[in-house]
Every structure is written in C-alpha cells, then in structure tokens.
Design a protein around this motif. Structure first.
Motif, PDB file in Angstrom:
ATOM      1  N   ALA A 175     -44.356 -11.604 -77.294  1.00 51.29           N
ATOM      2  CA  ALA A 175     -45.632 -11.599 -76.564  1.00 51.29           C
ATOM      3  C   ALA A 175     -45.496 -12.330 -75.229  1.00 51.29           C
ATOM      4  CB  ALA A 175     -46.720 -12.264 -77.411  1.00 51.29           C
ATOM      5  N   MET A 176     -44.749 -13.408 -75.265  1.00 48.20           N
ATOM      6  CA  MET A 176     -44.546 -14.202 -74.046  1.00 48.20           C
ATOM      7  C   MET A 176     -43.686 -13.416 -73.063  1.00 48.20           C
ATOM      8  SD  MET A 176     -42.728 -17.839 -74.502  1.00 48.20           S
ATOM      9  CE  MET A 176     -41.111 -17.534 -75.170  1.00 48.20           C
ATOM     10  N   ASN A 177     -42.705 -12.704 -73.605  1.00 46.04           N
ATOM     11  CA  ASN A 177     -41.854 -11.869 -72.763  1.00 46.04           C
ATOM     12  C   ASN A 177     -42.689 -10.795 -72.068  1.00 46.04           C
ATOM     13  OD1 ASN A 177     -39.952  -9.457 -72.269  1.00 46.04           O
ATOM     14  ND2 ASN A 177     -38.574 -11.167 -72.617  1.00 46.04           N
ATOM     15  N   GLU A 178     -43.603 -10.191 -72.805  1.00 47.11           N
ATOM     16  CA  GLU A 178     -44.449  -9.151 -72.213  1.00 47.11           C
ATOM     17  C   GLU A 178     -45.367  -9.726 -71.145  1.00 47.11           C
ATOM     18  OE1 GLU A 178     -44.315  -6.179 -76.071  1.00 47.11           O
ATOM     19  OE2 GLU A 178     -45.954  -7.620 -75.895  1.00 47.11           O
ATOM     20  N   ALA A 179     -45.879 -10.922 -71.407  1.00 49.24           N
ATOM     21  CA  ALA A 179     -46.756 -11.549 -70.399  1.00 49.24           C
ATOM     22  C   ALA A 179     -45.980 -11.775 -69.099  1.00 49.24           C
ATOM     23  CB  ALA A 179     -47.323 -12.864 -70.932  1.00 49.24           C
ATOM     24  N   ILE A 180     -44.693 -12.131 -69.232  1.00 48.52           N
ATOM     25  CA  ILE A 180     -43.879 -12.372 -68.028  1.00 48.52           C
ATOM     26  C   ILE A 180     -43.495 -11.044 -67.377  1.00 48.52           C
ATOM     27  CG2 ILE A 180     -41.676 -13.263 -67.166  1.00 48.52           C
ATOM     28  CD1 ILE A 180     -41.746 -15.309 -69.483  1.00 48.52           C
ATOM     29  N   ARG A 208     -50.366 -13.684 -75.532  1.00 50.71           N
ATOM     30  CA  ARG A 208     -50.291 -12.933 -74.274  1.00 50.71           C
ATOM     31  C   ARG A 208     -51.642 -12.982 -73.544  1.00 50.71           C
ATOM     32  NH1 ARG A 208     -48.232  -6.604 -73.762  1.00 50.71           N
ATOM     33  NH2 ARG A 208     -48.535  -6.394 -71.503  1.00 50.71           N
ATOM     34  N   ILE A 209     -52.704 -12.853 -74.321  1.00 48.84           N
ATOM     35  CA  ILE A 209     -54.051 -12.902 -73.746  1.00 48.84           C
ATOM     36  C   ILE A 209     -54.323 -14.286 -73.140  1.00 48.84           C
ATOM     37  CG2 ILE A 209     -56.524 -12.837 -74.337  1.00 48.84           C
ATOM     38  CD1 ILE A 209     -55.745 -10.703 -76.514  1.00 48.84           C
ATOM     39  N   THR A 210     -53.958 -15.331 -73.888  1.00 46.68           N
ATOM     40  CA  THR A 210     -54.176 -16.696 -73.405  1.00 46.68           C
ATOM     41  C   THR A 210     -53.370 -16.964 -72.131  1.00 46.68           C
ATOM     42  OG1 THR A 210     -54.610 -17.424 -75.676  1.00 46.68           O
ATOM     43  CG2 THR A 210     -54.046 -19.138 -74.094  1.00 46.68           C
ATOM     44  N   LEU A 211     -52.114 -16.527 -72.126  1.00 48.69           N
ATOM     45  CA  LEU A 211     -51.279 -16.703 -70.924  1.00 48.69           C
ATOM     46  C   LEU A 211     -51.912 -16.016 -69.712  1.00 48.69           C
ATOM     47  CD1 LEU A 211     -47.721 -16.105 -72.434  1.00 48.69           C
ATOM     48  CD2 LEU A 211     -48.328 -18.065 -71.012  1.00 48.69           C
TER      49      LEU A 211
END
Ligand code: P53
Length: 479
Positions: free
Chosen positions: A406-411, A358-361
C-alpha cells in the motif's frame, strides 16, 4: 509473486521502539522515576493512563512491566546487531527523560544517562544505522507531575527546553532525525501517559488537556528552533497517531462526524506543520468556553518553527457515526471506534486495513505537502514458539506485506513523498496500551511472559528473514 516497483533510493527501512517499552533497568545509574514506570498491567491500567485513577508510585499487589521490560539497557549490543543483520537503515528509539534529568528540573544532567544513549547511537553508527530519536515517547518525570502538575504547567516548557539543549549538543553528528513528541494527539485519549496529567475532582478536563497540548506544541516549536540552531543538518518531525476516519454510512451526518474526528487529530499537526491554530480549533475553544492561555511570543514561536517532516503511526483506519444510537465499539483500543464490517481484525480487535494506509498517506500529503515518515506499523499477535523457540508468524508477514504494498502504491502511483518506514516493535516489547508481553510485534522473539517470567533469550522468527529480504531488495521483493 507480487513485484513492487522500487522504493526511492535511500529509503529508510527499519524498526521502532520506545525507551520504557524495552529498556527496563528503571532505577539504574541514577535514573529517576517516570510516569511510564508506575502504570501496571491489568484492569486499572486504563483508568491510570487516562488520568482518572491516581497512581504516583509502585503499590502492593500490582505488576509493573516497564521496570524490567526486555532489558534492552543491558542487551542493546546484541539487539542492534540483530537489527543490523536484517539490514536496518534506521532505528527509531526514544530517550528516557529521567535518565538524563532524573527529577526533570535539575540544572545539570546525569552523565551516566547521557553516556548510555551515546553508546547506543555509536553502536547504531557502527553498522551504518541512522538513529531516529523520539525526544519523549510518553516519558515524563514523576517529580514534575507531583511538583508541577505535568504539562498543564508552563514551567515544564523550560525543563523540556533544557533537555533538548543538552541532547542536541551532546549528540551533534551522531543523530540527525528527531521527533519531538510521540503521538502528540494521544494527550486527548491517554493524558497521564501523553502529558503527565492526573485530573482533580471538578476540573474542566477538556481545558486542562488543551492547555497542556498548547505547552507541548510550544515546546515542540522551541525544540525545532534549537535543533536547527545547533546543527542545520538536523531534521525535526512531529508525530501523529494516524488512521483515517471513514463515515459509517453515506449519510451526511456520518461524513461530518468523520471529518470532525479527523480534525481532532490533525489539529496538532496543523499547528506543528502550518505554524498556527486552525480556525476550527479557535472556534471550538470559544464555543466550549475553553480558556487556553497563550502569549504573543508563543504564537510567534509556532509560526517561525514548523517541522521539517511529518511522521505518524498507522495500525488501523477508524469509523465515525453521527447517529448517537450507533455505538458498537471495537475492543481493547485507546481509540475506541465503531466496527467496520468490511475489515478483519487482530486478536486485540484492531481492524486491518492496508488500503487505509494508502488513504492516510494521501490525506496527509494533500493537507501539508511535507515529506512523511511512517514510524510505526505492525501487527500485535500471540506467537507460539516451537521447541526450538522458532515462531512461524505468517500472519505478521501477511499484514506487513500488504502494508508495504500500500505504501509502495502511495509512492509510485500517487506520488506522495515518503522518507522511510519503521515497523513497530522489531523485537518483542511491552505493550503501551495493555502492558502485556503477549501482544507481540517483533521479528525477534523475546522469552518473557506477562508476569515477568522468562530467560529474556532472543530468537529470530520467520518474519526476520522476510523483512531482511524486503530491505535487501529495497521493497521490490515482498513475497
Ligand atoms: P500497543 C493506541 C492506538 C494507536 C497507537 O500499541 C497507540 C496506542 C496505544 O495503545 O500507541 C502506539 O502497544 C505507541 C506505541 C505502542 C504502539 O502504538 O498498545 O506509540 O508506544 O506500543 C502499539 O499494542
């Protein structure tokens, strides 16, 4: 039960492989020898892939896993059918340069090689799977290494351009998503694999690496230009081995060290996404007396042909320290990094950090504001099949679930723009770093061991059904 908000409509779920790690058939139908063929399993692998030990051909006493790999060359229909059964929307794969141009500097391509990839793309399309094609995934013709010295030589740009002309025209309408170079920053860590570089005694290795990187960056811009000219529908991306660096402590020296490490990686994407060399890189060249030759025309090409999207691989975050005494390294990784005491690690010492994704995204989004694509993520682990060849890989499901979340949260919480997600090695394949089969990533088990024994039979693991459900629910059901 964990319930995710939905992923964007049309989100591209799938899996990713590389030609040399799955195809095998290394000398079939006119294919030429490539750097990726002559890297053996065992203790000499790292000195060879990093350009310190010379191995330009097969030698006695070594085992070369890419020669046969999992023989995707002859199993592609069966394998793509399994991907389709999981509901893949996309399949990331790469082209073996030496199938198309066996030596690399010919004027005419090898029809049999072109036909093979056409068949593969058509097979994907049959199931509505969108191919995502890496033009070079560590592949480089051996002839171009022996005759031209790899990517250090400007002439190689022309050969790459020819490859691009041929494939963009031939696969027009079949392929829309392209990546120019896999993990372009890997040139700094594994230069033989990343750029066909073998270093001679007394050479300024740093200078050679950045000169080769410049040639790859220009070649990438030319590829982007041609792709857009051949078909305005084409979308071209760059590809970074990503993973945020954390400072080892809150000491400013540690923060500064982490920032410098990140910049060493983002340097490539800064050029590909923003169209110019960042000032910190120009200053580095000056300070370290690296004489990188670039023409005005190169700089214009870079400026005018930036990428459409940014793709990256993410396995782990990393840690940097400004204190020279702090050097306890994690094992078995090309990117050696200090251990992070807060994180568990895989059996190969790769530290597991979903929040790091998430941080990297967010970091990449903040830096470029271009659509992103996660094109590799996964857990390399030892699998133990039962008597029915079934693997209960709950550890893999746990890893992927946490990263999908984590990817879902980033989106949905942070608002980053993400086009898709392809897990690394949806079918077990040869490890790039170690050459092992034992380091498995797949939803599909392949019966083959480190020494090349096994029937090559494919069987579904527990994670196969899990991923199928994730895709069918567009990421809302990840239990
Ligand atoms: P393996 C190191 C660090 C980050 C990404 O790696 C890396 C590597 C190479 O070891 O490479 C990418 O197979 C690469 C793939 C590779 C995958 O990560 O060593 O793009 O070709 O297989 C996983 O476990």
């Amino acid at each position: 039960m964990s319930e995710n908000k939905a992923f964007p409509k049309g989100f591209l779920w799938g899996g990713a492989t590389a030609a040399n790690q799955v195809e095998g058939a290394y000398d079939a139908d006119g294919r030429g020898l490539a750097n990726v063929d002559v890297v053996p399993i065992g203790k000499d692998r790292f000195p060879i892939i990093s350009g310190q030990k010379k191995m330009f051909d097969f030698e006695e006493g070594y085992f070369y896993p890419a020669k046969e790999s999992i023989d995707f060359y002859h199993h592609y229909k069966e394998d793509i059918a399994l991907f389709a059964e999981m509901g893949f929307k996309t399949y990331r794969m790469s082209i073996g340069w030496t199938r198309i141009f066996p030596k690399g500097d010919e004027l005419e391509p090898n029809e049999a090689g072109l036909q093979f990839y056409e068949n593969v793309f058509k097979e994907c399309r049959k199931y509505g799977i969108e191919p995502l094609v890496t033009i070079t995934h560590f592949d480089f013709p051996m002839h171009l290494i022996e005759e031209y010295g790899g990517w250090r030589n400007r002439k190689v740009i022309k050969f790459y351009e020819r490859l691009c002309q041929v494939i963009f025209n031939r696969y027009k309408g079949l392929v829309k998503y392209w990546l120019t170079f896999n993990e372009i920053n890997m040139i700094l860590h594994a230069p033989f694999m990343g750029a066909g570089l073998y270093f001679e005694e007394g050479e300024n290795q740093e200078e050679v690496k950045y000169q080769a990187a410049h040639h790859e960056l220009v070649a990438s811009a030319i590829a982007t230009k041609i792709a857009h000219e051949v078909d305005p529908e084409n979308k071209v991306g760059c590809m970074l081995a990503a993973g945020q660096y954390y400072p080892n402590t809150c000491h400013p020296d540690d923060y500064w060290a982490a920032m410098k490490e990140d910049r060493e990686n983002y340097f490539f994407i800064d050029v590909q996404a923003r169209g110019q060399y960042p000032n910190y890189a120009k200053k580095k060249f000056e300070r370290e007396h690296l004489n990188i030759k670039m023409t005005e025309e190169d700089l214009t090409l870079l400026k005018e042909n930036t990428v459409d999207f940014i793709s990256f691989s993410y396995y782990s975050s990393r840690v940097a320290s400004g204190d020279p005494k702090v050097n306890e390294q994690t094992e078995g990784n090309i990117f050696a990094s200090i251990k992070n005491p807060y994180l568990p690690a895989s059996e190969w010492g790769w530290q597991i950090d979903p929040l790091g994704l998430r941080i990297t995204l967010n970091t990449i989004w903040d830096r470029y504001q271009k659509p992103m694509f996660i094109v590799e993520n996964g857990l390399g682990a030892v699998d133990t099949p039962d008597e029915n060849s079934y693997v209960e890989d709950d550890y893999r499901i746990d890893y992927l679930r946490a990263h999908v979340k984590a990817m879902n949260e980033a989106i949905n919480e942070d608002g980053v723009e993400l086009l898709g997600y392809t897990t690394w090695g949806p079918i077990d394949l040869v490890s790039a770093g170690t050459g092992e089969m034992k380091k498995r990533y797949g939803f599909i088990y392949v019966d083959r061991d480190n020494d090349g024994n096994g029937s090559l039979k494919r069987s579904k693991k527990k994670s196969f059904d899990w991923y199928k459900k994730v895709i069918a629910s567009n990421g809302t059901d990840i239990d």
